[in-house]
Scaffold this motif. Sequence first.
Motif, PDB file in Angstrom:
ATOM      1  N   LEU A  14       2.275   1.736  -3.447  1.00  0.00           N
ATOM      2  CA  LEU A  14       1.228   2.277  -4.316  1.00  0.00           C
ATOM      3  C   LEU A  14       1.049   3.770  -4.051  1.00  0.00           C
ATOM      4  O   LEU A  14       0.948   4.576  -4.988  1.00  0.00           O
ATOM      5  CB  LEU A  14      -0.086   1.527  -4.055  1.00  0.00           C
ATOM      6  CG  LEU A  14      -1.353   2.130  -4.687  1.00  0.00           C
ATOM      7  CD1 LEU A  14      -1.255   2.153  -6.205  1.00  0.00           C
ATOM      8  CD2 LEU A  14      -2.597   1.356  -4.255  1.00  0.00           C
ATOM      9  N   GLY A  15       1.050   4.144  -2.788  1.00  0.00           N
ATOM     10  CA  GLY A  15       0.829   5.542  -2.411  1.00  0.00           C
ATOM     11  C   GLY A  15       1.922   6.475  -2.887  1.00  0.00           C
ATOM     12  O   GLY A  15       1.707   7.676  -3.041  1.00  0.00           O
ATOM     13  N   ILE A  72       0.840  -1.201   0.000  1.00  0.00           N
ATOM     14  CA  ILE A  72       0.000   0.000   0.000  1.00  0.00           C
ATOM     15  C   ILE A  72       0.879   1.257   0.000  1.00  0.00           C
ATOM     16  O   ILE A  72       0.616   2.221  -0.726  1.00  0.00           O
ATOM     17  CB  ILE A  72      -0.923  -0.046   1.241  1.00  0.00           C
ATOM     18  CG1 ILE A  72      -2.027  -1.076   1.012  1.00  0.00           C
ATOM     19  CG2 ILE A  72      -1.507   1.328   1.548  1.00  0.00           C
ATOM     20  CD1 ILE A  72      -2.954  -0.758  -0.139  1.00  0.00           C
ATOM     21  N   SER A  73       1.935   1.232   0.799  1.00  0.00           N
ATOM     22  CA  SER A  73       2.828   2.385   0.870  1.00  0.00           C
ATOM     23  C   SER A  73       3.500   2.629  -0.480  1.00  0.00           C
ATOM     24  O   SER A  73       3.641   3.768  -0.929  1.00  0.00           O
ATOM     25  CB  SER A  73       3.868   2.139   1.964  1.00  0.00           C
ATOM     26  OG  SER A  73       4.787   3.192   2.004  1.00  0.00           O
ATOM     27  N   ILE A 133      -9.248   1.055  -2.775  1.00  0.00           N
ATOM     28  CA  ILE A 133      -8.281   0.063  -3.246  1.00  0.00           C
ATOM     29  C   ILE A 133      -8.644  -1.353  -2.769  1.00  0.00           C
ATOM     30  O   ILE A 133      -9.013  -1.552  -1.615  1.00  0.00           O
ATOM     31  CB  ILE A 133      -6.875   0.436  -2.714  1.00  0.00           C
ATOM     32  CG1 ILE A 133      -6.494   1.844  -3.162  1.00  0.00           C
ATOM     33  CG2 ILE A 133      -5.832  -0.585  -3.136  1.00  0.00           C
ATOM     34  CD1 ILE A 133      -6.478   2.056  -4.646  1.00  0.00           C
ATOM     35  N   SER A 141     -10.340  -0.235   0.353  1.00  0.00           N
ATOM     36  CA  SER A 141      -9.389   0.349   1.317  1.00  0.00           C
ATOM     37  C   SER A 141      -9.676  -0.007   2.778  1.00  0.00           C
ATOM     38  O   SER A 141      -9.117   0.612   3.682  1.00  0.00           O
ATOM     39  CB  SER A 141      -9.293   1.877   1.148  1.00  0.00           C
ATOM     40  OG  SER A 141      -8.633   2.179  -0.062  1.00  0.00           O
ATOM     41  N   GLN A 142     -10.518  -0.985   3.014  1.00  0.00           N
ATOM     42  CA  GLN A 142     -10.747  -1.473   4.378  1.00  0.00           C
ATOM     43  C   GLN A 142      -9.943  -2.747   4.596  1.00  0.00           C
ATOM     44  O   GLN A 142     -10.173  -3.743   3.920  1.00  0.00           O
ATOM     45  CB  GLN A 142     -12.235  -1.807   4.610  1.00  0.00           C
ATOM     46  CG  GLN A 142     -13.158  -0.606   4.560  1.00  0.00           C
ATOM     47  CD  GLN A 142     -12.856   0.400   5.657  1.00  0.00           C
ATOM     48  OE1 GLN A 142     -12.660   0.007   6.807  1.00  0.00           O
ATOM     49  NE2 GLN A 142     -12.787   1.677   5.313  1.00  0.00           N
ATOM     50  N   PRO A 177      -7.665   7.088  -2.800  1.00  0.00           N
ATOM     51  CA  PRO A 177      -7.073   6.305  -1.705  1.00  0.00           C
ATOM     52  C   PRO A 177      -8.082   5.514  -0.865  1.00  0.00           C
ATOM     53  O   PRO A 177      -7.670   4.700  -0.053  1.00  0.00           O
ATOM     54  CB  PRO A 177      -6.375   7.380  -0.848  1.00  0.00           C
ATOM     55  CG  PRO A 177      -6.087   8.493  -1.789  1.00  0.00           C
ATOM     56  CD  PRO A 177      -7.244   8.499  -2.745  1.00  0.00           C
ATOM     57  N   ALA A 193       0.074   7.366  -9.988  1.00  0.00           N
ATOM     58  CA  ALA A 193      -1.066   6.822 -10.732  1.00  0.00           C
ATOM     59  C   ALA A 193      -2.384   7.412 -10.232  1.00  0.00           C
ATOM     60  O   ALA A 193      -2.485   7.851  -9.091  1.00  0.00           O
ATOM     61  CB  ALA A 193      -1.102   5.300 -10.593  1.00  0.00           C
ATOM     62  N   SER A 194      -3.391   7.399 -11.118  1.00  0.00           N
ATOM     63  CA  SER A 194      -4.715   7.904 -10.744  1.00  0.00           C
ATOM     64  C   SER A 194      -5.445   6.858  -9.914  1.00  0.00           C
ATOM     65  O   SER A 194      -5.622   5.720 -10.358  1.00  0.00           O
ATOM     66  CB  SER A 194      -5.557   8.157 -12.000  1.00  0.00           C
ATOM     67  OG  SER A 194      -4.830   8.912 -12.929  1.00  0.00           O
ATOM     68  N   PHE A 195      -5.870   7.204  -8.731  1.00  0.00           N
ATOM     69  CA  PHE A 195      -6.755   6.337  -7.943  1.00  0.00           C
ATOM     70  C   PHE A 195      -7.242   7.138  -6.750  1.00  0.00           C
ATOM     71  O   PHE A 195      -6.648   8.154  -6.382  1.00  0.00           O
ATOM     72  CB  PHE A 195      -6.050   5.055  -7.488  1.00  0.00           C
ATOM     73  CG  PHE A 195      -4.885   5.272  -6.568  1.00  0.00           C
ATOM     74  CD1 PHE A 195      -5.078   5.437  -5.192  1.00  0.00           C
ATOM     75  CD2 PHE A 195      -3.588   5.322  -7.061  1.00  0.00           C
ATOM     76  CE1 PHE A 195      -4.004   5.651  -4.352  1.00  0.00           C
ATOM     77  CE2 PHE A 195      -2.510   5.538  -6.221  1.00  0.00           C
ATOM     78  CZ  PHE A 195      -2.722   5.703  -4.861  1.00  0.00           C
TER      79      PHE A 195
END
Lengths: 400, 400
Positions: free
Chosen positions: B323-324, B320-321, B335, B348-349, B332, B328-330
């Motif tokens: 990816l953050g 996750i870190s 996910i 994201s849970q 938060p 890229a477009s997303f």
Amino acid sequence: MQKIKTFTEQEFSWPHDFYSDGTNCGLRTGRPDLGWIYSKTPAHAAGVYTTNRFCAAPTKLTKQLITQNQLLQCVLMNSVIANSFTGAQGVAAVQAEQQAVATKLGIAPELVGVASTGLIGAYLPLHKITQGITQLELTKKTTVTRAVLTTDTHPKTCCVTIKIAGQPCTITGFAKGSGMIHPKMATMLAFITTDAAIEAATLQSLLSELTTSTFNQITVDGDTSTNDMVVTLANGASKTPLLTPTSPDFANFKAAYHHVLKSLAQQIAADGEGATKLVEANVASAKTAAEAQAVAKAVVGSNLVKAALFGADPNWGRIISTLGATSASFSPDKIDLSLNGHLLIQQSQPLSFDKELVSQSLQKDKVYINLELHAGQASGQAWGCDLTYDYVKINASYSS
Amino acid sequence: MQKIKTFTEQEFSWPHDFYSDGTNCGLRTGRPDLGWIYSKTPAHAAGVYTTNRFCAAPTKLTKQLITQNQLLQCVLMNSVIANSFTGAQGVAAVQAEQQAVATKLGIAPELVGVASTGLIGAYLPLHKITQGITQLELTKKTTVTRAVLTTDTHPKTCCVTIKIAGQPCTITGFAKGSGMIHPKMATMLAFITTDAAIEAATLQSLLSELTTSTFNQITVDGDTSTNDMVVTLANGASKTPLLTPTSPDFANFKAAYHHVLKSLAQQIAADGEGATKLVEANVASAKTAAEAQAVAKAVVGSNLVKAALFGADPNWGRIISTLGATSASFSPDKIDLSLNGHLLIQQSQPLSFDKELVSQSLQKDKVYINLELHAGQASGQAWGCDLTYDYVKINASYSS
């Protein structure tokens, strides 16, 4: 320029009217895990923060407070659990921490910042934190510098004094590393306190400028954390005149502040996870400072360079290959390279050298890589560490 | 789409009118270190090459030949010494190699490409190479696939057949890894031969397109080599009709060619220095394919993710870190993440999961990381490996 007086870790002291404490609240056993720093009066505050888009709840809160008010009086901090990627529950926890500190100290909640570091995705046991807060006092102890550590082997601290208008003024900082370190804008946790009188806007401008050549120039593993922040508090308790960019002592203050930021940055790199040595890359005669910094950071960030230095192997091809993969301006036939002062390449011609001698010098706990690009007047530095068995060991079992 | 017939390493064979050989010329002991591939007639040639600015002499020569003539009949290749950063002496060595091969085979020197891999900054012992060339024959053996290996533990090969206009046609490729691998445009050494009839421009266009999603999507250590190249030779000896983008079998050929490139790329990643497992990141519902590929490559490139996977530690916070830290477009809070099919994060849970069970699945020799970004329709893949004690061991003493 005034000489900066530095202190050893043993002589470390807080600036006037700054207090601190640390305790164990049960997040781990045998070591402090919770602490705070406190100024007797609200302090002018500046900060830089992670650019990771999963910015953790405590980092978000502290950033918001400093951005809105430019004032903080206390920062609560814990290790072990990062309170990152914890959604609404994480935000509620941060607010509860802030309120518990404000109540205990009798100050407004918006003067309380929060910082956390540790495992991503775990929830804070709030009852332990609030119980721990009741144990914290306003002391001159340094326990907080150990409370924030995770895989760090020792605290990183730097304490200097300078004179402003003839009166002493102190800048004291501390930081934690030591993995997930490859800051894009700020890094890890670092807190710098000073009793100098300086307004938040001036402080923010200095911090942002100096972060570029200090915290932003270290790398341990190329990973950017979700919880990074560097926060500076200035409470003016030295009673020295207000520092502005036109003050006679401004350049001295800037140099001393830079010294603290750079020292903390180097200490973090040297104590990178599993590291046995600090690696400093100095890139000279680059076209721009940004290019010099980019090359220096690429060199200290290369896994192959880092593993070779762990093995004290003067395998300069890996440094050259890393340089070649950058977009910096240079002519491929004009490069000079030296390792720990031994010139290995001149005008891109490999020189014969005593491999045994250079290898011996690479066994020291500090390695210097110097590159001359012959493309301009600018220079830049970066700091990293070697890549070792212990890095793998530490990170193969971190969450277990 | 036609089914692609694949062959095991034992069944590996060269396409019609391609010959090969390998030998030991004394660059190292006990293993082949020099070899060639040869087509009975000049073959249409396409290539992609390193973007490292210290491009090695052999890579430069081969790139120049293919760019100018789009034809090659033979490629000579060696391991152990990369002939990189060797200046005028390196260029002279490459020309001497080219001439020695041309003389032995009775063909024009400009039909002879050269490839080298190994230590940067060392000079080729030319007398050993030229002596070795006299030993090479035109055989159907596969020794060349071992002659190019450095720290690789085994050859990487892929052989497929398809039918074009009802007639069989073969595509046979091989490659070497396995360190300094984080290609920006091409990677390492890989050679693909085919007896299909296809013009160089068409082949080049296919190779450039397919490299983006295959060789460019693997990473072992984030370092870009000075000697990377992927070269494809097509000699038309299958006597099948000329393939053009409008041919009925063009899509089949493209799929088969893609299969070979992807297979070789995966084999290189799986045999990364010190690796115990192949890591595949699949990024879905991204805004663009480029963003999906960038995220996938960032995930398999993270030292922290790689070390956690070595330890079979389902520490998803590091994924996750990573990816953050991408651009890229997303959103938060949208996910999804699964590890080897175990859904760990939804919208994201973080979900509760059986850590023991997931950890057991991570002990396999292939690990799948699947991310859903919910930002669009595009997807991308990347391949890497874990970061192990052996990676450090291999790289702490490479040049010694």
